[in-house]
Design a protein around this motif. Structure first.
Motif, mmCIF file in Angstrom:
data_model
loop_
_atom_site.group_PDB
_atom_site.id
_atom_site.type_symbol
_atom_site.label_atom_id
_atom_site.label_comp_id
_atom_site.label_asym_id
_atom_site.label_seq_id
_atom_site.Cartn_x
_atom_site.Cartn_y
_atom_site.Cartn_z
ATOM 1 N N SER A 17 0.812 -1.214 0.000
ATOM 2 C CA SER A 17 0.000 0.000 0.000
ATOM 3 C C SER A 17 0.845 1.263 0.000
ATOM 4 C CB SER A 17 -0.959 0.005 1.199
ATOM 5 O OG SER A 17 -0.252 -0.061 2.422
ATOM 6 N N ALA A 42 -6.446 -0.416 3.360
ATOM 7 C CA ALA A 42 -7.351 -1.142 2.461
ATOM 8 C C ALA A 42 -7.657 -0.356 1.196
ATOM 9 C CB ALA A 42 -8.643 -1.489 3.196
ATOM 10 N N VAL A 60 -5.617 -7.314 3.601
ATOM 11 C CA VAL A 60 -5.310 -6.221 4.511
ATOM 12 C C VAL A 60 -4.775 -6.823 5.801
ATOM 13 C CG1 VAL A 60 -6.230 -4.242 5.764
ATOM 14 C CG2 VAL A 60 -7.111 -4.795 3.493
#
Length: 67
Positions: A17, A42, A60
């Protein structure tokens, strides 16, 4: 030195991420890897998976904590 063959391989990529993880995911996916993208955010993971399309899934997880 010849590059490692990754076409068709499955890769668990932690930290996907973030900026560097995002770039690594794009490079691996472009070379044919199937990715399981892991990280804490997320929304960022979902956006990356949507951008990559096929062969990208999201998990996640906060790997700093054992919980």
């Amino acid at each position: 030195m010849r590059p490692m063959e990754i076409d068709g391989r499955r890769v668990l990529l932690t930290g996907a991420s973030g900026g560097i993880g995002h770039a690594i995911a794009q490079a691996l996916h472009a070379r044919g890897a199937t990715l399981l993208l892991s990280g804490r955010r997320a929304d960022a993971l979902a956006g990356l998976a949507a951008q990559l399309g096929a062969r990208a899934e999201v998990l996640v997880a906060d790997l700093i904590s054992a919980e």
